[in-house]
Structures are given as structure tokens and as C-alpha cells.
Design a protein around this motif. Structure first.
Motif, PDB file in Angstrom:
ATOM      1  N   GLU A 146       0.820  -1.268   0.141  1.00 21.39           N
ATOM      2  CA  GLU A 146       0.208  -0.106  -0.088  1.00 21.39           C
ATOM      3  C   GLU A 146       1.070   1.044   0.340  1.00 21.39           C
ATOM      4  OE1 GLU A 146      -3.590  -0.123  -0.118  1.00 21.39           O
ATOM      5  OE2 GLU A 146      -2.630  -2.849   0.192  1.00 21.39           O
ATOM      6  N   ALA A 147      -0.160   2.451  -0.594  1.00 23.26           N
ATOM      7  CA  ALA A 147       0.971   3.895  -0.234  1.00 23.26           C
ATOM      8  C   ALA A 147       1.207   3.525   1.255  1.00 23.26           C
ATOM      9  CB  ALA A 147       0.190   4.748  -0.546  1.00 23.26           C
ATOM     10  N   ALA A 148       2.478   4.836   1.210  1.00 18.00           N
ATOM     11  CA  ALA A 148       2.830   4.467   3.211  1.00 18.00           C
ATOM     12  C   ALA A 148       3.843   6.196   3.252  1.00 18.00           C
ATOM     13  CB  ALA A 148       4.278   3.393   3.147  1.00 18.00           C
ATOM     14  N   SER A 149       3.382   6.792   4.575  1.00 18.76           N
ATOM     15  CA  SER A 149       3.829   7.188   4.893  1.00 18.76           C
ATOM     16  C   SER A 149       5.275   7.005   5.639  1.00 18.76           C
ATOM     17  CB  SER A 149       3.312   8.251   4.617  1.00 18.76           C
ATOM     18  OG  SER A 149       2.693   8.806   4.145  1.00 18.76           O
ATOM     19  N   PHE A 150       5.968   7.979   6.092  1.00 15.38           N
ATOM     20  CA  PHE A 150       6.796   7.538   6.551  1.00 15.38           C
ATOM     21  C   PHE A 150       7.804   9.310   7.669  1.00 15.38           C
ATOM     22  CE2 PHE A 150      11.687   6.775   9.176  1.00 15.38           C
ATOM     23  CZ  PHE A 150      10.953   5.693   9.815  1.00 15.38           C
ATOM     24  N   LYS A 151       7.744   9.288   8.980  1.00 13.82           N
ATOM     25  CA  LYS A 151       8.474  10.078   9.380  1.00 13.82           C
ATOM     26  C   LYS A 151       9.963  10.395  10.213  1.00 13.82           C
ATOM     27  CE  LYS A 151       7.776  15.182  10.937  1.00 13.82           C
ATOM     28  NZ  LYS A 151       9.323  15.992   9.734  1.00 13.82           N
ATOM     29  N   GLY A 152      11.288  10.105  10.385  1.00 14.82           N
ATOM     30  CA  GLY A 152      11.647   9.554  11.312  1.00 14.82           C
ATOM     31  C   GLY A 152      12.901  10.679  10.802  1.00 14.82           C
ATOM     32  N   GLU A 153      13.983  10.651  11.784  1.00 13.73           N
ATOM     33  CA  GLU A 153      15.029  11.382  11.981  1.00 13.73           C
ATOM     34  C   GLU A 153      15.927  11.975  10.919  1.00 13.73           C
ATOM     35  OE1 GLU A 153      18.786  12.206  14.633  1.00 13.73           O
ATOM     36  OE2 GLU A 153      17.418  10.815  15.883  1.00 13.73           O
ATOM     37  N   HIS A 154      16.131  10.944   9.907  1.00 13.56           N
ATOM     38  CA  HIS A 154      17.085  10.267   8.628  1.00 13.56           C
ATOM     39  C   HIS A 154      16.403  10.384   7.695  1.00 13.56           C
ATOM     40  CE1 HIS A 154      20.332  10.971  12.265  1.00 13.56           C
ATOM     41  NE2 HIS A 154      19.595   9.587  12.267  1.00 13.56           N
ATOM     42  N   PHE A 155      15.229  10.189   7.499  1.00 13.83           N
ATOM     43  CA  PHE A 155      14.489   9.670   6.600  1.00 13.83           C
ATOM     44  C   PHE A 155      13.670  10.182   6.445  1.00 13.83           C
ATOM     45  CE2 PHE A 155      17.430   5.751   6.653  1.00 13.83           C
ATOM     46  CZ  PHE A 155      18.736   7.063   5.955  1.00 13.83           C
ATOM     47  N   ALA A 156      12.575  10.388   5.915  1.00 17.64           N
ATOM     48  CA  ALA A 156      11.130  11.184   5.604  1.00 17.64           C
ATOM     49  C   ALA A 156      10.515  11.046   4.138  1.00 17.64           C
ATOM     50  CB  ALA A 156      10.535  12.359   5.974  1.00 17.64           C
ATOM     51  N   PHE A 157       9.052  10.301   3.935  1.00 21.78           N
ATOM     52  CA  PHE A 157       8.697  10.725   3.164  1.00 21.78           C
ATOM     53  C   PHE A 157       6.583  10.102   2.959  1.00 21.78           C
ATOM     54  CE2 PHE A 157      10.355   6.199   3.330  1.00 21.78           C
ATOM     55  CZ  PHE A 157       8.842   5.833   3.266  1.00 21.78           C
ATOM     56  N   GLU A 158       6.647  10.845   2.408  1.00 22.00           N
ATOM     57  CA  GLU A 158       4.864  10.628   1.880  1.00 22.00           C
ATOM     58  C   GLU A 158       3.954  10.067   1.416  1.00 22.00           C
ATOM     59  OE1 GLU A 158       2.842  14.537   2.464  1.00 22.00           O
ATOM     60  OE2 GLU A 158       4.261  15.114   4.552  1.00 22.00           O
ATOM     61  N   ASP A 159       3.676   9.332   0.859  1.00 22.13           N
ATOM     62  CA  ASP A 159       2.737   8.556   0.217  1.00 22.13           C
ATOM     63  C   ASP A 159       3.083   7.877  -1.123  1.00 22.13           C
ATOM     64  OD1 ASP A 159      -0.226   7.781  -0.790  1.00 22.13           O
ATOM     65  OD2 ASP A 159      -0.105   9.504  -2.129  1.00 22.13           O
ATOM     66  N   VAL A 160       3.996   7.066  -0.180  1.00 27.48           N
ATOM     67  CA  VAL A 160       4.948   6.599  -1.510  1.00 27.48           C
ATOM     68  C   VAL A 160       4.480   5.017  -1.455  1.00 27.48           C
ATOM     69  CG1 VAL A 160       7.432   5.651  -1.988  1.00 27.48           C
ATOM     70  CG2 VAL A 160       6.931   7.994  -1.427  1.00 27.48           C
ATOM     71  N   SER A 161       4.247   4.663  -2.813  1.00 25.22           N
ATOM     72  CA  SER A 161       4.405   2.946  -3.169  1.00 25.22           C
ATOM     73  C   SER A 161       5.481   2.741  -4.242  1.00 25.22           C
ATOM     74  CB  SER A 161       3.024   2.574  -3.542  1.00 25.22           C
ATOM     75  OG  SER A 161       2.306   3.016  -4.668  1.00 25.22           O
ATOM     76  N   ILE A 162       5.977   1.236  -3.622  1.00 24.04           N
ATOM     77  CA  ILE A 162       7.359   1.196  -4.750  1.00 24.04           C
ATOM     78  C   ILE A 162       5.841  -0.768  -5.082  1.00 24.04           C
ATOM     79  CG2 ILE A 162       8.526   1.872  -3.536  1.00 24.04           C
ATOM     80  CD1 ILE A 162       9.127  -1.088  -1.954  1.00 24.04           C
ATOM     81  N   ALA A 163       6.694  -0.751  -6.328  1.00 20.14           N
ATOM     82  CA  ALA A 163       6.545  -2.533  -7.421  1.00 20.14           C
ATOM     83  C   ALA A 163       7.102  -2.562  -8.256  1.00 20.14           C
ATOM     84  CB  ALA A 163       5.606  -1.808  -8.197  1.00 20.14           C
ATOM     85  N   PRO A 164       8.114  -3.760  -8.645  1.00 18.51           N
ATOM     86  CA  PRO A 164       6.017  -5.426  -7.514  1.00 18.51           C
ATOM     87  C   PRO A 164       6.948  -5.008  -6.664  1.00 18.51           C
ATOM     88  CG  PRO A 164       8.962  -5.586  -8.616  1.00 18.51           C
ATOM     89  CD  PRO A 164       8.951  -4.673  -8.925  1.00 18.51           C
ATOM     90  N   PRO A 165       5.851  -5.594  -5.570  1.00 19.19           N
ATOM     91  CA  PRO A 165       5.787  -5.722  -4.167  1.00 19.19           C
ATOM     92  C   PRO A 165       6.417  -7.144  -3.639  1.00 19.19           C
ATOM     93  CG  PRO A 165       3.483  -6.874  -5.314  1.00 19.19           C
ATOM     94  CD  PRO A 165       4.619  -5.713  -6.058  1.00 19.19           C
ATOM     95  N   PRO A 166       6.905  -7.191  -2.825  1.00 21.75           N
ATOM     96  CA  PRO A 166       8.242  -9.048  -2.429  1.00 21.75           C
ATOM     97  C   PRO A 166       7.074  -9.959  -2.739  1.00 21.75           C
ATOM     98  CG  PRO A 166       7.905  -7.540  -0.827  1.00 21.75           C
ATOM     99  CD  PRO A 166       7.514  -6.733  -1.651  1.00 21.75           C
ATOM    100  N   ALA A 167       7.779 -10.635  -2.930  1.00 22.07           N
ATOM    101  CA  ALA A 167       7.061 -12.282  -3.479  1.00 22.07           C
ATOM    102  C   ALA A 167       5.795 -12.784  -2.143  1.00 22.07           C
ATOM    103  CB  ALA A 167       7.760 -13.730  -3.833  1.00 22.07           C
ATOM    104  N   ARG A 168       6.343 -12.504  -0.578  1.00 21.91           N
ATOM    105  CA  ARG A 168       6.226 -12.744   0.404  1.00 21.91           C
ATOM    106  C   ARG A 168       4.838 -11.366   1.115  1.00 21.91           C
ATOM    107  NH1 ARG A 168      11.174 -14.864   2.368  1.00 21.91           N
ATOM    108  NH2 ARG A 168      12.148 -13.056   0.672  1.00 21.91           N
ATOM    109  N   PRO A 169       3.841 -11.650   1.752  1.00 22.65           N
ATOM    110  CA  PRO A 169       3.384 -10.064   2.447  1.00 22.65           C
ATOM    111  C   PRO A 169       3.971 -10.096   3.500  1.00 22.65           C
ATOM    112  CG  PRO A 169       1.676 -12.858   1.969  1.00 22.65           C
ATOM    113  CD  PRO A 169       3.157 -12.970   1.290  1.00 22.65           C
ATOM    114  N   GLY A 170       4.691  -8.476   3.269  1.00 25.31           N
ATOM    115  CA  GLY A 170       5.288  -7.853   4.322  1.00 25.31           C
ATOM    116  C   GLY A 170       6.850  -7.869   4.255  1.00 25.31           C
ATOM    117  N   GLY A 171       7.400  -8.910   3.437  1.00 29.45           N
ATOM    118  CA  GLY A 171       8.929  -9.115   2.445  1.00 29.45           C
ATOM    119  C   GLY A 171       9.469  -9.313   3.253  1.00 29.45           C
ATOM    120  N   PRO A 172      10.195  -9.217   2.661  1.00 23.70           N
ATOM    121  CA  PRO A 172      11.581 -10.594   3.108  1.00 23.70           C
ATOM    122  C   PRO A 172      11.897 -11.200   4.783  1.00 23.70           C
ATOM    123  CG  PRO A 172      12.461  -9.592   1.029  1.00 23.70           C
ATOM    124  CD  PRO A 172      11.344  -8.589   1.435  1.00 23.70           C
ATOM    125  N   PRO A 173      12.636 -11.508   5.684  1.00 20.74           N
ATOM    126  CA  PRO A 173      12.389 -12.098   7.023  1.00 20.74           C
ATOM    127  C   PRO A 173      13.665 -10.694   7.307  1.00 20.74           C
ATOM    128  CG  PRO A 173      13.215 -13.568   5.750  1.00 20.74           C
ATOM    129  CD  PRO A 173      12.603 -12.964   4.787  1.00 20.74           C
TER     130      PRO A 173
END
Length: 313
Positions: A146-173
């Protein structure tokens, strides 16, 4: 009961040290490892300090040459990369490999050479731990599909999505390196633990600490270097040559902080069994040798059959 698994670290750094620069041979070694029954293939990361082929590009080629083995990074330094780009690369690799990626990560060992690598890339070394944690949090959001937003001390972004998604839900361990103070981070956010303590007693204590504090299931692994020879004295000298060439530092110093074994295959198995009893369930082996194909076969044929395949969880 948990089955003991074995992985093989591709000698990407060793190729650079010897001037071979033959990534196609690394891919062939990965194929051989799969044929011999290894459970995973790994590649290290260090673009400047200890130069080598890019781990994600190498593993992308390995993904096409293999069908079964997990593909791991041992270990990536997320602090050197933006989490959107790294999430995109790892997600694509996971999709390409059919869900076989293990994202091994670390903050960076505190040496002058590592600090210089961070400085060359314009990253404050003192912030590496927090950058690592922010990257993991951000990547897991991006791997949601899904589109995601993040705000941290060093990285921040709004309404970003990437494709293709990982093969596993939630991504690699995500498996984290480290001991001591880093254990709290492992217990809090990791799916696996990939350390290299030179003493199995230390491993047992730290594994117990993680087990009692973990907020999720954490796979306990071990990164260990082997130099096998029926003549233990000759094995030690071969180990010295390989390690000092690799790190440009005395063997005595490196072996004081990393799990290393030089000797007969039978003694190697006995040494490994102490780590298995201490809790290790996935052994990532690095070989100190100039003949990796033979080392792969020797370990599979003479060491692995003597290692306990199951131990009490």
C-alpha cells in the motif's frame, strides 16, 4: 525441535583481493552449493572499505541459476542507502527469486576504515544505528503493498508505494548482526540473528538474552569461517594467509572477535556442535581457501554429516 541448516558465503571479497573479478564463477558456486544440499547462499556488502561485487546484483544472478536455496545478504549496511531504493531492490529480488530472500543487515563495525566509508558517502557514522532502525521500519511499511508515509530523524516520505511488491506479504525476513548492546535491537525488531562470537559460551548467553526479550520469533544463526585440512598446523597457516590478506590485520585480532576454525573436518564438526547446542540453527560458512568448489564439497561430505541436525529449541 529445530533443524540445523547450512549456508554458503560467496567469496565476493576474496575475488577482489586476488584480482579475479569473475562474478560468473560466484554464480556457478551458488549452483554447486544448491546441488550439494546447502540451504542458503549469501553475499557480503562493502562498496569501499572491503571492495567486492554488489551483493544484490550477484544474488539476482544466483536467483536465476538456482531453484531452492535462500538468498541472503551477510550483511547489508542500510545506513548507506535510502530505504525507498533499498526496499525496491530487495522487493524486486524477492519477487524474482520466488520469495527466497533473507535481508541480513548491520549497522557497521566501528573501525577507521568503516568510518571512512561512511564519510565518503556523506553519512554521519554516529547515526548509523538509528538509520538502520528507521530503514527497517520504513521498508516494512513499503513492503505492505500500500502507499506508505514515514517520518523519522533521518528519512521521511509521504504517500509512496513501490512495485513490484515482494513475493511474501510483509517482505523478506530481516536478520540482524551484532552482540552486546545490539542484542536489544535484535530482540525488538529482527526476524533472525546473524552474529559471529568466537566463543560458544558467549553465543549461548546472548541467544538466551534474545529469546527472553524477543517480541517476535527470531532465528538464531551463526557466521563462521573454516579452513579445513587433515593437518591442523597447515590449516592454521592457510587460515592466517587468507584472513590477513582479506582484512589486512593480524589473524590473532580478527579471530578474537570472529568465530573461526582451522583443523580437521572431524574437529570442525565437534566445534560446530557446541554452537548448535548453544542454540545456533542456521550456520553460514565462509571458507578460507583458494579452492572454493573443493571446500564446498569437503564441508558437505565430511563436516555436515557429523553436525547435530536437531537440537532442543
Amino acid at each position: 525441535m529445530a533443524e540445523t541448516r547450512f549456508g554458503y558465503l560467496l567469496p565476493t571479497r576474496d575475488q577482489t583481493v586476488t584480482g579475479e573479478h569473475a562474478p560468473h564463477r560466484l554464480v556457478e558456486q551458488a549452483r554447486i552449493a544448491e546441488t550439494l544440499g546447502y540451504d542458503s547462499v549469501w553475499a557480503g556488502d562493502s562498496p569501499i572499505t572491503r571492495q567486492r561485487a554488489d551483493p544484490l546484483l550477484v544474488l539476482a544472478a544466483v536467483a536465476q541459476a538456482t531453484e531452492r536455496v535462500a538468498l541472503g545478504t551477510a550483511v547489508l549496511l542500510p545506513a548507506l542507502r535510502h530505504p525507498i531504493l533499498l526496499a525496491h531492490q530487495l522487493g524486486t529480488l524477492d519477487r524474482l527469486s520466488g520469495g527466497r530472500v533473507i535481508a541480513g543487515m548491520g549497522a557497521g563495525f566501528p573501525t577507521d576504515a568503516t568510518r571512512a566509508q561512511f564519510a565518503a558517502l556523506g553519512v554521519d557514522f554516529a547515526t548509523r544505528g538509528r538509520r538502520l532502525e528507521e530503514s527497517i521500519e520504513a521498508m516494512r511499511l513499503l513492503w505492505s503493498g500500500e502507499a506508505a508515509s514515514f517520518k523519522g530523524e533521518h528519512f521521511a516520505f509521504e504517500d509512496v508505494s513501490i512495485a513490484p511488491p515482494p513475493a511474501r506479504p510483509g517482505g523478506p525476513p530481516i536478520w540482524l548482526a551484532g552482540g552486546g548492546p545490539a542484542l536489544r535491537r535484535v530482540a525488538r525488531i529482527a526476524d533472525g540473528w546473524l552474529p559471529y562470537p568466537p566463543d560458544h559460551g558467549t553465543y549461548a548467553q546472548e541467544a538466551d538474552t534474545i529469546q527472553h526479550a524477543a517480541q517476535r520469533s527470531v532465528t538464531p544463526a551463526l557466521y563462521a569461517t573454516f579452513c579445513l585440512d587433515d593437518d591442523p598446523e597447515r590449516a592454521r597457516e592457510r587460515l592466517r594467509k587468507s584472513i590477513e590478506r582479506y582484512y589486512n590485520a593480524p589473524l590473532e585480532f580478527i579471530s578474537s572477535i570472529q568465530a573461526m576454525f582451522a583443523g580437521t573436518p572431524e574437529d570442525a564438526a565437534a566445534w560446530l556442535n557446541r554452537y548448535v547446542e548453544a542454540g545456533a540453527r542456521h550456520i553460514v560458512v565462509r571458507f578460507a581457501t583458494d579452492d572454493y568448489e573443493t571446500a564446498l564439497e569437503e564441508f558437505a561430505g565430511r563436516v555436515r554429516p557429523l553436525v547435530r541436525m536437531e537440537a532442543s529449541s
